[in-house]
Design an enzyme around this catalytic site. Structure first.
Site, mmCIF file in Angstrom:
data_model
loop_
_atom_site.group_PDB
_atom_site.id
_atom_site.type_symbol
_atom_site.label_atom_id
_atom_site.label_comp_id
_atom_site.label_asym_id
_atom_site.label_seq_id
_atom_site.Cartn_x
_atom_site.Cartn_y
_atom_site.Cartn_z
ATOM 1 N N VAL A 54 -9.520 -3.105 0.582
ATOM 2 C CA VAL A 54 -9.977 -4.446 0.225
ATOM 3 C C VAL A 54 -9.828 -5.452 1.377
ATOM 4 O O VAL A 54 -9.009 -5.257 2.282
ATOM 5 C CB VAL A 54 -9.221 -4.976 -1.027
ATOM 6 C CG1 VAL A 54 -9.634 -4.225 -2.264
ATOM 7 C CG2 VAL A 54 -7.713 -4.908 -0.819
ATOM 8 N N ASP A 66 0.856 -1.176 0.000
ATOM 9 C CA ASP A 66 0.000 0.000 0.000
ATOM 10 C C ASP A 66 0.903 1.240 0.000
ATOM 11 O O ASP A 66 1.441 1.616 -1.039
ATOM 12 C CB ASP A 66 -0.903 -0.104 1.238
ATOM 13 C CG ASP A 66 -1.972 0.971 1.324
ATOM 14 O OD1 ASP A 66 -2.421 1.438 0.276
ATOM 15 O OD2 ASP A 66 -2.355 1.335 2.446
HETATM 16 P P1 IMP Z 1 1.767 -0.334 3.840
HETATM 17 O O1 IMP Z 1 2.844 -0.312 4.869
HETATM 18 O O2 IMP Z 1 1.011 0.957 3.824
HETATM 19 O O3 IMP Z 1 2.268 -0.709 2.466
HETATM 20 O O4 IMP Z 1 0.661 -1.408 4.247
HETATM 21 C C1 IMP Z 1 0.974 -2.464 5.023
HETATM 22 C C2 IMP Z 1 -0.187 -3.277 5.503
HETATM 23 O O5 IMP Z 1 -1.402 -2.546 5.620
HETATM 24 C C3 IMP Z 1 -0.541 -4.410 4.581
HETATM 25 O O6 IMP Z 1 0.355 -5.484 4.703
HETATM 26 C C4 IMP Z 1 -1.924 -4.750 5.060
HETATM 27 O O7 IMP Z 1 -1.862 -5.566 6.195
HETATM 28 C C5 IMP Z 1 -2.497 -3.379 5.425
HETATM 29 N N1 IMP Z 1 -3.324 -2.877 4.329
HETATM 30 C C6 IMP Z 1 -3.022 -1.961 3.390
HETATM 31 N N2 IMP Z 1 -4.042 -1.754 2.542
HETATM 32 C C7 IMP Z 1 -5.028 -2.580 2.941
HETATM 33 C C8 IMP Z 1 -6.337 -2.869 2.436
HETATM 34 O O8 IMP Z 1 -6.843 -2.336 1.427
HETATM 35 N N3 IMP Z 1 -7.054 -3.789 3.149
HETATM 36 C C9 IMP Z 1 -6.586 -4.419 4.245
HETATM 37 N N4 IMP Z 1 -5.348 -4.202 4.736
HETATM 38 C C10 IMP Z 1 -4.573 -3.289 4.091
#
Ligand code: IMP
Ligand code: MG
Length: 177
Positions: free
Chosen positions: A151, A101
């Site tokens: 999602v 994300d």
């Molecule tokens: P990041 O560090 O922002 O890339 O996101 C890390 C974590 O956030 C992911 O491994 C997911 O566990 C959670 N996450 C991010 N986007 C979503 C989503 O759309 N649905 C559910 N969990 C999310």
């Protein structure tokens, strides 16, 4: 407010894609063993399905890092909740994640793992939301690029619910009269 889940990627589509990724990844590691680092909890469902499709020798370990609270917003804080059980020095490591994300979790995790001197380090994610990226993360294998929507399913949760859905869906809040 009630929640409804709209299907974004069907079970059949996910399975078909994982099958294809399995072939591609097996080809890349041909003649070697691969050590999967599955990112808890969301990466587990994808890890199991992918691992079943790999034709090279596979070992699996788990790590839990958190950058999220219980809702849908990133806290920006990454912390290790559970570390690996085994060392990874000299091994071909493939990190298996549910979704990239903002990229914060993965950029932290990859730096952390890199410092342990694996023979190689690659990243595989089922889902990618490129529009949301705030840090530069190189993804080697992506299942699906998706729009900026929250999602659930296939390991992904909303307040710890819906991880068990066999498809990827979008949570919609229904406002009652
Ligand atoms: P990041 O560090 O922002 O890339 O996101 C890390 C974590 O956030 C992911 O491994 C997911 O566990 C959670 N996450 C991010 N986007 C979503 C989503 O759309 N649905 C559910 N969990 C999310
Ligand atoms: Mg995750």
């Amino acid at each position: 407010m009630n929640e409804k889940v709209r299907v974004l990627i069907s079970e059949e589509e996910v399975e078909k894609r994982i099958c294809k990724m399995g072939k591609e990844i097996s080809k890349y590691y041909q003649g070697e063993s691969v050590h999967l680092v599955s990112v808890l909890k969301g990466g587990v469902f994808f890890t199991c399905e992918l691992a079943k499709r790999l034709t090279v020798p596979v070992s699996i370990d788990f790590m839990s890092v958190s950058s999220y609270g219980s809702g849908t917003k990133s806290s920006g804080v990454v912390k290790v909740i559970k570390d690996l059980d085994e060392h990874i020095e000299g091994r071909h490591v493939l990190v298996v994640e549910d979704i990239v994300d903002s990229g914060r979790t993965l950029s932290y995790l990859l730096e952390n793992l890199k410092s342990r001197k694996p023979k190689s380090l690659r990243l595989c994610t089922l889902l990618d939301k490129p529009e949301r990226r705030v840090t530069d993360v190189h993804v080697d294998y992506t299942g699906f690029e998706i729009p900026d929507e929250f999602v659930v399913g296939y390991g992904l949760d909303y307040k710890q619910q819906y991880r068990n859905l066999p498809y990827v869906g979008v949570v919609e809040l229904e406002i009652e009269d």
